[in-house]
Design a protein around this motif. Sequence first.
Motif, PDB file in Angstrom:
ATOM      1  N   LEU A   4      -2.806  -7.081  18.765  1.00 38.17           N
ATOM      2  CA  LEU A   4      -1.752  -7.315  19.737  1.00 38.17           C
ATOM      3  C   LEU A   4      -2.302  -7.685  21.103  1.00 38.17           C
ATOM      4  O   LEU A   4      -3.421  -7.345  21.461  1.00 38.17           O
ATOM      5  N   ARG A   5      -1.477  -8.404  21.816  1.00 39.65           N
ATOM      6  CA  ARG A   5      -1.776  -8.749  23.194  1.00 39.65           C
ATOM      7  C   ARG A   5      -1.210  -7.667  24.098  1.00 39.65           C
ATOM      8  O   ARG A   5      -0.319  -6.903  23.710  1.00 39.65           O
ATOM      9  N   TYR A   6      -1.707  -7.630  25.322  1.00 39.77           N
ATOM     10  CA  TYR A   6      -1.286  -6.630  26.306  1.00 39.77           C
ATOM     11  C   TYR A   6      -1.083  -7.329  27.639  1.00 39.77           C
ATOM     12  O   TYR A   6      -1.934  -8.113  28.062  1.00 39.77           O
ATOM     13  N   ALA A   8       0.317  -6.614  31.750  1.00 38.39           N
ATOM     14  CA  ALA A   8       0.792  -5.722  32.813  1.00 38.39           C
ATOM     15  C   ALA A   8       1.536  -6.582  33.829  1.00 38.39           C
ATOM     16  O   ALA A   8       0.926  -7.171  34.715  1.00 38.39           O
ATOM     17  N   ILE A  27       6.026  -0.762  26.782  1.00 36.52           N
ATOM     18  CA  ILE A  27       5.339   0.514  26.608  1.00 36.52           C
ATOM     19  C   ILE A  27       5.208   1.183  27.963  1.00 36.52           C
ATOM     20  O   ILE A  27       4.926   0.530  28.965  1.00 36.52           O
ATOM     21  N   ALA A  28       5.471   2.495  27.983  1.00 39.70           N
ATOM     22  CA  ALA A  28       5.219   3.298  29.192  1.00 39.70           C
ATOM     23  C   ALA A  28       4.245   4.393  28.775  1.00 39.70           C
ATOM     24  O   ALA A  28       3.055   4.139  28.618  1.00 39.70           O
ATOM     25  N   GLY A  30       4.018   5.734  25.862  1.00 43.70           N
ATOM     26  CA  GLY A  30       3.532   5.425  24.522  1.00 43.70           C
ATOM     27  C   GLY A  30       3.668   6.551  23.516  1.00 43.70           C
ATOM     28  O   GLY A  30       3.269   6.402  22.357  1.00 43.70           O
ATOM     29  N   ASP A  49       3.382  -3.554  29.572  1.00 45.62           N
ATOM     30  CA  ASP A  49       3.174  -2.244  30.188  1.00 45.62           C
ATOM     31  C   ASP A  49       4.105  -2.074  31.383  1.00 45.62           C
ATOM     32  O   ASP A  49       3.799  -2.530  32.492  1.00 45.62           O
ATOM     33  N   ASP A  51       4.684   0.549  32.945  1.00 41.61           N
ATOM     34  CA  ASP A  51       4.101   1.443  33.957  1.00 41.61           C
ATOM     35  C   ASP A  51       3.524   0.648  35.127  1.00 41.61           C
ATOM     36  O   ASP A  51       3.370   1.176  36.219  1.00 41.61           O
TER      37      ASP A  51
END
Lengths: 326, 170
Positions: A4-6, A8, A27-28, A30, A49, A51
Amino acid sequence: MKELRYEAPADVAAAVALLSRPGARAIAGGTNLVDLMKLGVETPDLLVDVDALDLAGVEDTADGGLRIGAGTRNSDLAADPRVRSRYPVLSRALLSAASGQLRNAASTGGNLLQRTRCSYFTDTSKACNKRVPGSGCPAVEGLSRGLAVLGTSEHCLATHPGDMSVALAALDAVVHAETPDGPVEIPLVDFHRLPGDAPQTDTVLPAGSVVTAVSLPPSRGVSTYRKARDRASYAFALVSVAAVLEVEDGVVRDVRIALGGVAHKPWRATLAEQALTGQPATAESFRAAADAELAQATPTAQNAFKVPLARRLVVGTLLELTGADL
Amino acid sequence: MTTRSSLTLTVNGTDHALELDHRTTLLDALREHLGLTGSKKGCDHGQCGACTVLLGGRRVNACLTLAVQVRGREVTTVEGLGTPEDLSPLQEAFLECDALQCGYCTSGQLVSGVAVQQEAADGWPSAVTEDLTAGLSGPVVLDDAEVRERMSGNLCRCGAYRGITAAVLA
């Protein structure tokens, strides 16, 4: 887990744009999503993300309520002095949930969006209409002890597993979100859905949205949360009750009751509230109110015990709020 | 498709430059990439607490935390609490109170226990705190019931709970 890619994102608009792509998940903390990814229940190829959006923090609002940023951790919210003194039902609900470690990680927005803990949903070797629409619901004739007794459908007996949302339902909280079509405000009681014939959809939040905050109106009356479970700590509710009560001269002026562990959504007990408003604040009226609500229950043989349990828990919680010597 | 990131993990005061697959949990990063095997993999689902570490001073389950999400943040593992030559007070108390048998859950119990002591000092209430507002002006006083509730996210299959509770209270 699959590769998976991520990302922010720099701001909420960027997050919404990323989340509008197929296969994207916010996702926070998680605590739920990472677990479901390990189980193969969630298979995102992009994690966004939230967060990174800096949405944490609790602020006073002009009307005397509170605005809870979606990134606020459960532990911070439970310990907030204003929540502890003005909204004890919310502190109590949060403190009864999960463990100290999980409360430090779990966010307000993520908690609202957590998935059911029905054992068929989390077991990819089994059928589940919530996980694979149309595959069937083995719970109807299988393990249903922990599952729903109110608002069920033949397609799904899953429960919303949370505690926080049950307190928020009793507090008339409002969810604030940024959707691909702009900002929306959704009353908490309308945020989660009943399963009907589309149990794969937990909430009315449009795809691609980011929950930004939850707001609470000014506090009224006295409030608390009680939770019945199989262990004394660190277990999901069999039944829980969030109650906010205003009594004047021995008469119920206003009451708000929400039940947890019994439905696909935090269950606002409006029939009980109607039955109780204007009645004497006595065990007898509390029992009649609980009965008015629970008459519509559709339990299975395995979870029929939840109906009398809910009745006793409602009565006990309301009695506690009247200061009755239990 | 970029499925890996270069990042810095700050663990027990030391910066580590790593290149990790986004699926890597903090627990796997600690154990498999940094050789810090004190944090244990029990259930790997956030249920047992054996992987508990401090993130920015607060306890979390490292098994449910993605390493990429904690880049630049301060992580403390059991290796950062004390050394065999210079044990931390809670580690000394675990020995004094016979708070372990097989020891597998112990590192998580220790990290969680340190956090419980801090949370109480900060006045955080728990589910068994009778008066929610009691800790607003000072610490919450821990007792047996408070420690049992606050430590419920750490399981011990040997059943050393009496010793663990006594050690956290010592």
